[in-house]
Each structure stands twice: as C-alpha cells, then as structure tokens.
Design a protein around this motif. Structure first.
Motif, PDB file in Angstrom:
ATOM      1  N   PHE A  61      36.357  45.027  83.272  1.00 30.58           N
ATOM      2  CA  PHE A  61      36.254  44.620  81.865  1.00 30.58           C
ATOM      3  C   PHE A  61      36.491  43.117  81.724  1.00 30.58           C
ATOM      4  CE2 PHE A  61      37.472  49.145  81.557  1.00 30.58           C
ATOM      5  CZ  PHE A  61      36.433  49.602  80.767  1.00 30.58           C
ATOM      6  N   ARG A  62      37.438  42.600  82.496  1.00 34.84           N
ATOM      7  CA  ARG A  62      37.712  41.155  82.426  1.00 34.84           C
ATOM      8  C   ARG A  62      36.543  40.362  83.007  1.00 34.84           C
ATOM      9  NH1 ARG A  62      42.156  37.909  81.165  1.00 34.84           N
ATOM     10  NH2 ARG A  62      41.377  35.794  81.088  1.00 34.84           N
ATOM     11  N   TYR A  63      35.926  40.881  84.065  1.00 35.53           N
ATOM     12  CA  TYR A  63      34.776  40.196  84.639  1.00 35.53           C
ATOM     13  C   TYR A  63      33.661  40.041  83.592  1.00 35.53           C
ATOM     14  CZ  TYR A  63      36.852  41.482  89.191  1.00 35.53           C
ATOM     15  OH  TYR A  63      37.677  41.653  90.264  1.00 35.53           O
ATOM     16  N   VAL A  64      33.342  41.163  82.925  1.00 34.69           N
ATOM     17  CA  VAL A  64      32.268  41.114  81.931  1.00 34.69           C
ATOM     18  C   VAL A  64      32.675  40.249  80.741  1.00 34.69           C
ATOM     19  CG1 VAL A  64      30.842  42.494  80.374  1.00 34.69           C
ATOM     20  CG2 VAL A  64      31.387  43.359  82.663  1.00 34.69           C
ATOM     21  N   TRP A  65      33.961  40.303  80.374  1.00 37.00           N
ATOM     22  CA  TRP A  65      34.440  39.462  79.267  1.00 37.00           C
ATOM     23  C   TRP A  65      34.226  37.989  79.577  1.00 37.00           C
ATOM     24  CZ3 TRP A  65      36.566  39.790  74.366  1.00 37.00           C
ATOM     25  CH2 TRP A  65      37.193  38.637  73.883  1.00 37.00           C
ATOM     26  N   ASP A  66      34.650  37.562  80.754  1.00 37.24           N
ATOM     27  CA  ASP A  66      34.466  36.155  81.124  1.00 37.24           C
ATOM     28  C   ASP A  66      32.994  35.767  81.066  1.00 37.24           C
ATOM     29  OD1 ASP A  66      37.162  35.910  81.511  1.00 37.24           O
ATOM     30  OD2 ASP A  66      37.060  35.344  83.622  1.00 37.24           O
ATOM     31  N   GLY A  67      32.123  36.648  81.585  1.00 35.87           N
ATOM     32  CA  GLY A  67      30.699  36.338  81.560  1.00 35.87           C
ATOM     33  C   GLY A  67      30.128  36.348  80.158  1.00 35.87           C
ATOM     34  N   TRP A  68      30.637  37.257  79.321  1.00 37.14           N
ATOM     35  CA  TRP A  68      30.112  37.378  77.953  1.00 37.14           C
ATOM     36  C   TRP A  68      30.443  36.144  77.113  1.00 37.14           C
ATOM     37  CZ3 TRP A  68      32.475  40.290  73.368  1.00 37.14           C
ATOM     38  CH2 TRP A  68      31.528  40.464  72.367  1.00 37.14           C
ATOM     39  N   ARG A 128      39.524  45.528  73.971  1.00 37.78           N
ATOM     40  CA  ARG A 128      40.495  46.623  73.887  1.00 37.78           C
ATOM     41  C   ARG A 128      40.861  47.185  75.257  1.00 37.78           C
ATOM     42  NH1 ARG A 128      36.933  47.876  69.682  1.00 37.78           N
ATOM     43  NH2 ARG A 128      35.956  49.568  70.902  1.00 37.78           N
ATOM     44  N   ASN A 129      40.051  46.947  76.251  1.00 33.84           N
ATOM     45  CA  ASN A 129      40.304  47.478  77.598  1.00 33.84           C
ATOM     46  C   ASN A 129      40.831  46.431  78.576  1.00 33.84           C
ATOM     47  OD1 ASN A 129      39.227  50.465  77.895  1.00 33.84           O
ATOM     48  ND2 ASN A 129      37.793  49.386  76.541  1.00 33.84           N
ATOM     49  N   LEU A 130      41.056  45.192  78.109  1.00 36.46           N
ATOM     50  CA  LEU A 130      41.603  44.159  78.995  1.00 36.46           C
ATOM     51  C   LEU A 130      43.056  44.460  79.302  1.00 36.46           C
ATOM     52  CD1 LEU A 130      40.123  40.900  77.402  1.00 36.46           C
ATOM     53  CD2 LEU A 130      39.271  42.187  79.380  1.00 36.46           C
ATOM     54  N   ASN A 131      43.458  44.235  80.573  1.00 32.79           N
ATOM     55  CA  ASN A 131      44.842  44.529  80.950  1.00 32.79           C
ATOM     56  C   ASN A 131      45.783  43.341  80.770  1.00 32.79           C
ATOM     57  OD1 ASN A 131      44.129  42.893  83.133  1.00 32.79           O
ATOM     58  ND2 ASN A 131      43.878  44.609  84.553  1.00 32.79           N
ATOM     59  N   GLY A 154      28.822  46.389  83.130  1.00 32.81           N
ATOM     60  CA  GLY A 154      29.694  46.560  84.292  1.00 32.81           C
ATOM     61  C   GLY A 154      28.906  46.836  85.552  1.00 32.81           C
ATOM     62  N   ARG A 155      27.856  47.655  85.422  1.00 34.86           N
ATOM     63  CA  ARG A 155      27.031  47.946  86.596  1.00 34.86           C
ATOM     64  C   ARG A 155      26.306  46.685  87.069  1.00 34.86           C
ATOM     65  NH1 ARG A 155      24.919  52.329  85.000  1.00 34.86           N
ATOM     66  NH2 ARG A 155      26.161  53.750  86.290  1.00 34.86           N
ATOM     67  N   ALA A 156      25.925  45.811  86.169  1.00 32.37           N
ATOM     68  CA  ALA A 156      25.252  44.568  86.568  1.00 32.37           C
ATOM     69  C   ALA A 156      26.162  43.713  87.444  1.00 32.37           C
ATOM     70  CB  ALA A 156      24.821  43.788  85.329  1.00 32.37           C
TER      71      ALA A 156
END
Length: 697
Positions: free
Chosen positions: A97-104, A132-135, A167-169
C-alpha cells in the motif's frame, strides 16, 4: 546405459530415479500455496504445501542437478513460478500500500520524500483506501529512487483503475527486475564454473522468493537485479558492469552499500586468480582505472535520483529511517538474546543503546571483512558478501522474511552459509504466524536456533580441530605405556596430532605418519633432523594405505592404529600389515559397542563417527572413505589372535567418554604375514631409503 546425475558439488554420480516425481510434488505444492494466497487467515494451512515445496526443492537439487541446470528447466521453471504467484492477492505485508501511495502522489507531482502521508497538504489523497491501509502514515518515505520508479507504475495504474490492479502492477515491475537478476546470476555462473548452475535453483525456485517478490511485491526485486549484475561483472572482469549493478542495488534497497569495499578489492584483484581457469592470469586494474569504471554507475545513480530526491529532503528521509530502526523489532537474533540476558541478569533495559551499538558492530565488521577477505574470484566475492550480510542480519533489530533475499542470491556461488540460510528461508514463513496469535518468541527461537545448529554443523571441523589436539594428547597418554623401542609408525595419523603428542615419549627417536588423506600431516622436512614440540626427532609423513603399508618387514619398533581399523575397507588386512611392519609391538585403539550389530548403540556410534570425521582431510573421509566397520570387543580380540598376535593387554583406558578398546599386541614369531598390494615392495624400498627405516636382519 545407467543415467547420471550431478551432485551439489558438481560431481557426476550414477542414479536411476527420475526427477519427475520431485518436480510434480514441487509443482502441486506451489499451486496449492498460490491458491491459498497465502493469506493471513489460512497461514496454518499454508505451512503444509510450503514445507512440501521446500523438501521437493532440496530433493531435486541434491539428486537431479543435471536435469535442473538445463536452461529450459531452471529458467523456464523460475519464470512460470513467478507468473503463478502474480495471480493471487496476498495480505502478508502492508508495504505494498505504501509503494502504491508513493507512486500515486508522485504521479500527481508531489515529491514522495517531502511529505508524510498524514500531512495536511495531502488531505485530498487521504480519503483513498490506500491511506487507510498504511502502517506508518506519520513517517516520510525511506524507499530509494529505483524503487520509487517502480512505484510510479503502480501509481499510474491506481489513478486509472484503482486497487488491486495498482498493487499487481508494482508486483509485476519488481518481479521483472528480479527475474532479470536471475538471468544475470545465470550468466555469472556460466562465466565462472558452469557445472554449478544447478545451485541457482536454491534461489530461483525458492518459495520465500516467490512469495515475497511476485506475491507481495517487495522492493528487494530491484535489488536482485543489481546483485546479479554485480556478480556477472565480477565473474567476467567488467568493472563498469559490477559498479552499475551495485548502484542499482543500493538505489533499490540501500543495504548493499556495505559490499562496496569488498567489490573494490575484487575488481582490483589479479585477473584469472581463482576465477576462470581458462584465462591466463594478468595484473588487475589500478586504482585510477577502477575509479574510471565507477563513473558510469555514478552518473546513472545521479540521473535516477534527481527526479525524486532533493537535498532538503535528505534530513526527512534520514529521520524516518532512524525512527524505523529504533522503534521496530521483529524476529531479532543476537539483539533479542543480549537484551533478554541483560534484563534477566541485571534487570536493565538495554534496547535503547544495544540496537545502535550492534549496528556499528555490523558496519565495522562489514568494512573489516571487505578489506581482509579473499577477493580473487567471483566465488570469493560471493562468500565475503554472505559473511557481510549475514553479520548485518544476525545483529539487526528487525529481520522480516524478505530481508533474507539480501543473502540468498549469493548462495548459488558459494556453499558458505547455504545450510543455515536455506533453513531460514523455510522458517521465515512461520514468523508470519504471528498474525494468527502465536507468540513471536518461539518462532524466533525456531528460526535462529535452527540456523545456529546448522552453522555449527557446517563449521564443525574448525570447532573440532582444537579438540582433536587435546584428544591427541589424551590418547598419547593411553598408549604411551605400551610403546616399545625408539621408532613408531602412526597409521592413519591424519593431521599428526597424536604423533606430535607422542614425541616426548620418543626423545631422539623416529615417528612416521602414514595416511591416505590429502590433508595428511607434515611433521617436518623428511630430509634430515627435525623437531616436534621442541624435541629432537627423526620422522615425517607419507601417503599410503593401511592395507599395503609402504615399509619393509619389521622396520619399526611400534605400530599404532588409533581409531583406524573401522575406517578401512579390510580391517583384517590392515591389522596384518601392521603386524608385518612391527618389530616389537602393535597398539590398537578402537571404538566398540555392546549389543547386536545394527542395534541402537552400534547405530549411534556410527552416526557420531561419521559426523565428527565428515570434513577431515579436505572432506576425503566423508566423501571417499570406506563404510564404517565397528565391531564389539570379542571380534577385535578374535581377529588379533587369528592373525597370530599375542594379546598383552586388552582393556578400556581411563577417561574415555565412550566405549574404547585398548589392545597391545606382540607380532607373531616366525614368518612375516604376507603383504597386500602388488607394488608394496617397491614403495617399501622407497620409504626405507627416504626415512632410514632398516628391516631386521
């Protein structure tokens, strides 16, 4: 024609079993594992296919190396397994989730390092399910630029279709980079020792790699690409390629920067030095050339970093990284042990200073290994890398399962740490059971305890070597009262510990060691007088077989057989040879057992003997030695009497831990028993001339 296989050592050995059974078990286990996700709610079920997959993998590696190292099998299997684990959606880690957040946010033009996700500036993004899902929403991103580049792919997909496609990307991006790293390691193996390519399967088909990269999308995938290029560059002596690989690895994870001193030395080593026997040795490049080889990597690193990182952001990233290593603790090894010891013994909480202290130990140790470890070949570099990264992980406060990917790629090129880290690969999955309410302490004990046991087992020869010296002195005291005359032949004397210990009992005398092992003792230069432990003594060591001793009849006063007969292919012939060579006395020490042959005591004795001696003589005793032939006391005494020897003493020496028989024998009167081996007389004459051993007239 009998089918052949390639063992893990690269040797071709006969075999009849087909690999298809093991391959089928592996494929079914992986399919079941991928079907389960695995997800947190079914982790207890996933342990079964996880374990079955590991057992099948190890079976194929050990028994079917020739089949595995075919490119279509190893590389094709690796590709298909990664594709399989890209299909399910896992929840074993929140990092994706953090990976996609940073990219988004990056796609929207927001520098990923500048703001923590909960910063009010990012309020328009905080309504999304990613937030909401970031740790750790209050921490700035710590992921390096190459990882951020992959995150952009996920951010773009998220902006178009949302989760879980985004996430799959990211998972696809890191899996492609990681598979490219597998191909680079394959090339490195081909450039060094091609027959070892089967070892790559321990990484390429490792379930932990598949679950953490293809399944969970961890950024170690980009690091593996860099590691593969480093190994390939070292193997083919292309410094620019190796430094480019290190730059990519660091830009993906950061930790591989610890390998820089070792890589600097590896690329400056003499070309052909233990690297590729087909190449003639030539001087390595000087420091100016090596700096020049680093420049392309430095330029690429700068270009990859500029779109993401500003100087003003460095403090924010560093601060979050320090918080991470200070506050997070999971599956720690040495840190957890020392912290617990400090609390129980002194009631003192040491965590606030112990963690930073161990980090400095790891960094200092990494530099020391990098500057001192052998670096003349890609195998040396791989071994040094395993030692450096193992030290870091052993002293770390947090060891997530995917951290093991820092070490696993190097195991394709070095056996160092292979057993412990393969165990860790299996046990790491069990640490996820924390999500199922299992206390983390027993899981950590299983993880690190198994590693420690296998590390001790792998390094037992170094641990046992000092003990053998002590045992040599103890056994010398056992046999000293039975020695007669001034010359002694120690048959199967190995490293010569007992011969050295017997020197005080033969002042001015002669001691010879006969042993078939490659690592047999060299007591001194046989050309003249020498000394053992400061005492004047004539003697030396020769290669020879106990069943055909290269000495004349009646040429030494005493022959010693210390725990040797049960290692020979024909104990009767070996004892007959000792009686032939001895003038006055043959002394035998033997491990014995009670009960029936094949009983529990016999089996325990054989297993202990095999474990203790497996790596002696450069591994000769574990690889080429005859099957063990332990016997009870009655059979040894009957054998001696059957050969015409007179038993002077037959007892158990004081201080022996296990059952030991001590025999003192007098050779038979009259004709000498016939010697074995058609060339024994020729070797005997050569030995007599070399060592001055004269037969009795």
């Amino acid at each position: 024609m009998t089918p052949t296989q390639v063992s893990p050592t690269g040797d071709t050995v006969p075999g009849k079993a087909s690999p298809l059974g093991g391959a089928l078990v592996l494929a079914v286990s992986m399919l079941v594992l991928a079907t389960l996700g695995p997800e947190r709610e079914n982790l207890h079920l996933a342990v079964i296919p996880w374990t079955a997959a590991f057992l099948a993998l190890l079976h194929l590696w050990r028994r079917h190396g020739a089949w595995i190292e075919a490119p279509v099998v190893l590389l094709g299997g690796a590709f298909l397994l990664r594709a399989l684990f890209l299909l399910p959606v896992q929840d074993l880690s929140d990092d994706l989730f953090r990976y996609v957040w940073d990219g988004w946010v990056g796609i929207q033009g927001v520098p990923p390092y500048r703001y923590a996700p909960d910063d009010p500036v990012l309020a328009p993004f905080q309504e999304d399910m990613l937030f909401r899902n970031l740790n750790s929403p209050g921490w700035h991103s710590v992921y390096p630029p190459l990882s951020q580049l992959v995150f952009l792919l996920g951010g773009w997909v998220h902006d178009v279709t949302g989760w879980p496609a985004s996430g799959r990307a990211v998972r696809v991006g890191f899996t492609l980079l990681e598979f490219a790293g597998v191909l680079a390691i394959w090339k490195a193996l081909g450039a060094s020792v091609p027959r070892r390519r089967a070892h790559l399967v321990l990484y390429a088909w490792n379930p932990l790699v598949l679950v953490t990269v293809a399944g969970s999308g961890h950024s170690e995938g980009g690091m593996i690409l860099g590691v593969g290029l480093v190994l390939w560059g070292v193997a083919i002596r292309r410094g620019w390629l190796a430094w480019m690989g290190l730059a990519l690895a660091v830009l993906s994870k950061g930790i591989p920067i610890l390998l820089a001193p070792l890589l600097w030395r590896a690329l400056g080593a003499e070309a052909g030095e233990g690297n590729d026997s087909r190449s003639a040795a030539r001087p390595g490049p000087g420091w100016r050339d090596r700096v020049g080889e680093m420049l392309p990597a430095a330029i690429v690193a700068l270009l990859l970093s500029l779109p993401f990182l500003r100087v003003s952001d460095l403090g924010l990233v560093w601060g979050s990284a320090q918080l991470y290593v200070s506050l997070f603790e999971f599956n720690a090894g040495l840190y957890a042990l020392l912290r617990e010891v400090g609390w129980r013994l002194a009631g003192v909480e040491t965590g606030h200073w112990l963690g930073p202290a161990l980090r400095w130990v790891a960094v200092g140790g990494a530099f020391w290994i990098g500057l001192r470890h052998a670096a003349g070949s890609v195998e040396h570099f791989a071994r040094g890398s395993v030692l450096i990264l193992s030290l870091y992980l052993v002293t770390a406060t947090t060891v997530h399962p995917w951290y093991l990917l820092w070490v696993l790629p190097f195991l394709a090129l070095t056996p160092t740490g292979r057993g412990p880290w393969m165990w860790a690969s299996w046990a790491a999955f069990l640490t996820y059971l924390f999500y199922r309410g299992i206390a983390p302490t027993p899981l950590a004990v299983l993880f690190w305890g198994g590693m420690a046991a296998l590390a001790v087992n792998a390094g037992r020869e170094r641990l046992l070597r000092p003990l053998r010296k002590s045992a040599g002195r103890r056994k010398a005291r056992w046999v000293a009262p039975s020695i007669r005359g001034s010359s002694l032949l120690d048959v199967g004397g190995g490293e010569g510990d007992m011969a050295r210990a017997l020197a005080p009992y033969l002042p001015g005398g002669m001691v010879l060691v006969v042993d078939p092992q490659p690592g047999a003792a060299t007591l001194r230069d046989p050309a003249g007088q020498g000394s053992v432990d400061g005492r004047s003594i004539r003697g030396g060591s020769i290669r020879g077989d106990a069943a055909a001793l290269p000495l004349p009849d009646r040429s030494v006063d005493t022959v010693l057989l210390s725990f040797v007969l049960h290692h020979t292919a024909d104990p009767e012939q070996a004892l007959a040879e000792a009686l032939r060579v001895a003038r006055r006395r043959v002394v035998v020490l033997e491990s014995v057992y009670r009960g029936p042959p094949g009983g529990w005591e016999h089996r325990m004795l054989a297993r202990a003997d095999a474990w203790v001696n497996a790596h002696r003589g450069e591994g000769w005793m574990g690889r080429d030695a005859a099957p063990l032939r332990h016997r009870p006391v009655s059979e040894w005494t009957a054998l001696a009497e059957g050969l015409g020897a007179r038993i002077v003493t037959a007892d158990r020496p004081r201080g022996s831990v296990h059952r030991v028989l001590r025999l003192a024998l007098e050779p038979p009167e009259g004709p000498v028993p016939p010697a074995a081996g058609g060339d024994a007389s020729e070797r005997a004459a050569q030995a007599a001339e070399q060592f001055g051993a004269q037969p009795r007239q």
